[in-house]
Design an enzyme around this catalytic site. Structure first.
Site, short mmCIF file in Angstrom:
data_model
loop_
_atom_site.label_atom_id
_atom_site.label_comp_id
_atom_site.label_asym_id
_atom_site.label_seq_id
_atom_site.Cartn_x
_atom_site.Cartn_y
_atom_site.Cartn_z
N GLY A 56 1.12 -1.19 -3.77
CA GLY A 56 0.20 0.54 -4.12
C GLY A 56 1.58 1.63 -3.43
O GLY A 56 0.50 2.84 -3.42
N GLU A 111 0.17 2.51 4.03
CA GLU A 111 -0.77 2.28 3.37
C GLU A 111 -1.45 2.89 2.24
O GLU A 111 -1.23 4.72 2.74
CB GLU A 111 -1.88 1.17 4.04
CG GLU A 111 -1.34 0.16 3.78
CD GLU A 111 -2.05 -0.47 2.94
OE1 GLU A 111 -1.97 -0.17 1.64
OE2 GLU A 111 -2.10 -1.83 2.61
N ASP A 112 -1.57 2.98 0.90
CA ASP A 112 -1.99 4.10 -0.21
C ASP A 112 -3.21 4.51 0.12
O ASP A 112 -3.20 5.32 0.09
CB ASP A 112 -1.70 3.90 -1.63
CG ASP A 112 -2.15 1.70 -1.57
OD1 ASP A 112 -2.06 1.61 -0.65
OD2 ASP A 112 -2.59 1.16 -2.68
N ASP A 115 -9.37 0.63 2.74
CA ASP A 115 -10.81 0.83 2.03
C ASP A 115 -11.60 -0.49 3.12
O ASP A 115 -12.03 0.22 3.94
CB ASP A 115 -10.96 -0.68 0.88
CG ASP A 115 -11.48 -0.36 0.01
OD1 ASP A 115 -12.88 0.76 -0.32
OD2 ASP A 115 -11.86 -0.91 -0.86
N LYS A 143 -11.48 5.07 2.93
CA LYS A 143 -12.71 5.01 2.44
C LYS A 143 -13.22 4.32 4.33
O LYS A 143 -13.88 3.43 3.91
CB LYS A 143 -12.87 4.14 1.33
CG LYS A 143 -12.27 4.49 -0.04
CD LYS A 143 -12.72 3.31 -0.89
CE LYS A 143 -11.69 3.48 -2.20
NZ LYS A 143 -12.17 2.50 -3.22
N PHE A 164 -13.63 3.69 -6.38
CA PHE A 164 -12.62 3.19 -7.15
C PHE A 164 -11.64 4.71 -7.58
O PHE A 164 -12.50 5.21 -8.42
CB PHE A 164 -12.75 2.19 -8.00
CG PHE A 164 -11.80 1.31 -8.60
CD1 PHE A 164 -11.01 0.28 -7.25
CD2 PHE A 164 -10.76 1.62 -9.35
CE1 PHE A 164 -10.11 0.05 -7.90
CE2 PHE A 164 -9.29 0.86 -9.70
CZ PHE A 164 -9.03 -0.09 -8.80
N VAL A 165 -10.59 5.04 -7.40
CA VAL A 165 -9.72 5.66 -7.25
C VAL A 165 -8.81 5.41 -8.15
O VAL A 165 -8.25 3.88 -7.34
CB VAL A 165 -9.08 6.33 -6.08
CG1 VAL A 165 -10.52 7.63 -5.61
CG2 VAL A 165 -8.52 5.95 -4.76
N ASP A 171 -3.17 1.70 -8.51
CA ASP A 171 -3.78 1.39 -9.76
C ASP A 171 -5.27 0.28 -10.16
O ASP A 171 -5.88 0.55 -9.60
CB ASP A 171 -2.59 -0.16 -10.43
CG ASP A 171 -3.54 -1.63 -8.89
OD1 ASP A 171 -3.57 -1.76 -7.98
OD2 ASP A 171 -3.49 -2.77 -10.28
N ARG A 177 -0.62 3.98 -12.31
CA ARG A 177 0.25 4.14 -10.84
C ARG A 177 1.01 4.97 -11.14
O ARG A 177 1.12 6.42 -10.16
CB ARG A 177 1.17 2.71 -10.89
CG ARG A 177 0.44 1.35 -10.53
CD ARG A 177 0.99 0.36 -9.21
NE ARG A 177 0.64 -1.03 -9.56
CZ ARG A 177 0.17 -1.00 -8.49
NH1 ARG A 177 -0.47 -0.02 -7.55
NH2 ARG A 177 -0.37 -2.19 -8.89
P1 IMP Z 1 -8.65 -3.24 1.56
O1 IMP Z 1 -9.48 -2.97 1.24
O2 IMP Z 1 -8.69 -2.47 2.90
O3 IMP Z 1 -7.50 -4.60 2.26
O4 IMP Z 1 -7.29 -2.69 0.74
C1 IMP Z 1 -6.21 -3.60 -0.56
C2 IMP Z 1 -5.57 -2.54 -1.31
O5 IMP Z 1 -6.40 -2.57 -1.89
C3 IMP Z 1 -5.29 -1.47 -0.90
O6 IMP Z 1 -4.45 -1.38 0.00
C4 IMP Z 1 -4.74 -1.22 -1.63
O7 IMP Z 1 -3.84 -1.44 -2.33
C5 IMP Z 1 -6.11 -1.53 -2.71
N1 IMP Z 1 -7.68 -0.66 -2.93
C6 IMP Z 1 -8.28 -0.34 -2.05
N2 IMP Z 1 -9.35 0.23 -2.49
C7 IMP Z 1 -8.81 0.67 -4.20
C8 IMP Z 1 -9.33 1.45 -4.86
O8 IMP Z 1 -9.96 1.92 -4.70
N3 IMP Z 1 -8.03 1.84 -5.92
C9 IMP Z 1 -7.20 1.44 -6.22
N4 IMP Z 1 -6.24 0.05 -5.11
C10 IMP Z 1 -7.52 -0.07 -4.11
MG MG Z 2 -2.05 -1.59 -0.91
#
Ligand code: IMP
Ligand code: MG
Length: 189
Positions: A56, A111-112, A115, A143, A164-165, A171, A177
């Site tokens: 991402g 990180e992108d 979440d 978020k 969700f974005v 993606d 992407r």
């Molecule tokens: P985490 O839940 O913070 O571990 O996020 C895990 C990974 O999920 C992130 O690095 C993103 O690549 C992906 N991700 C989380 N939220 C979204 C979203 O809203 N859209 C797309 N990918 C997401």
């Molecule tokens: Mg990621």
């Protein structure tokens, strides 16, 4: 193929997404983050290294690197936790570690999106164990309402709604992407 003008609505599978952060907004925020990071490390004894988290973060990492002094380095970590779903599986799998030696380095994990925070927490813990000179975290999106673990993120582009974005590296089942803007799930659709 994407053109110069991107749509205000994107359909992905059965879902509709609406324009949320356009290209100019994203790019001007990245320029600000670049100035802030460059100022913070201005007196550092050695250039920092960005560690982008694949897949991402590859576009944000590239744009952030280009907003920084030319001696900054870059490498990548690859994780996967989502599968084809719109909600985090909660499982983080490591697929590639950085090849650079991070011991004694000034490391900035990129990180992108943060979440649940599980991925960022995982990478920070792994790199901390290698003994970097310093360790910070940057994310384009966060978020706050989705957080499951506490993670201090030093540089945050935008705090966003808990939806969700897609786009700008993010993606949905590997698609979307390449969009230059960020789109959010249209819950009114
Ligand atoms: P985490 O839940 O913070 O571990 O996020 C895990 C990974 O999920 C992130 O690095 C993103 O690549 C992906 N991700 C989380 N939220 C979204 C979203 O809203 N859209 C797309 N990918 C997401
Ligand atoms: Mg990621």
């Amino acid at each position: 193929m994407e053109t110069d003008t991107e749509p205000t609505v994107v359909t992905c599978g059965e879902d509709r997404f609406r324009l949320y952060l356009d290209e100019a907004t994203i790019q001007s925020r990245i320029a600000e983050l670049g100035r802030e990071i460059a100022a913070d490390y201005a007196g550092a004894d050695q250039p920092p290294i960005l560690i982008g988290v694949l897949n991402g973060a590859f576009i944000f990492t590239a744009d952030l690197l280009r907003a920084l002094p030319s001696d900054y380095e870059v490498d990548f970590y690859k994780l996967s936790s989502y599968g084809e779903q719109k909600v985090s599986s909660g499982r983080v799998t490591e697929q590639k570690v950085a090849s650079a030696d991070l011991t004694g380095r000034h490391v900035i994990v990129v990180e992108d999106i943060v979440d649940t925070g599980l991925s960022m927490r995982y990478v920070l813990d792994r790199i901390a164990a290698l003994g970097p000179a310093s360790l910070k975290a940057a994310t384009l999106l966060r978020k706050p309402a989705a957080a499951k673990v506490a993670v201090d993120v030093d540089y945050v582009g935008f705090d966003i709604d808990n939806l969700f974005v897609i786009g700008y590296g993010l993606d949905y089942a590997q698609a979307a992407r390449g969009l230059r803007s960020i789109y959010i799930l249209d819950t009114d659709a």
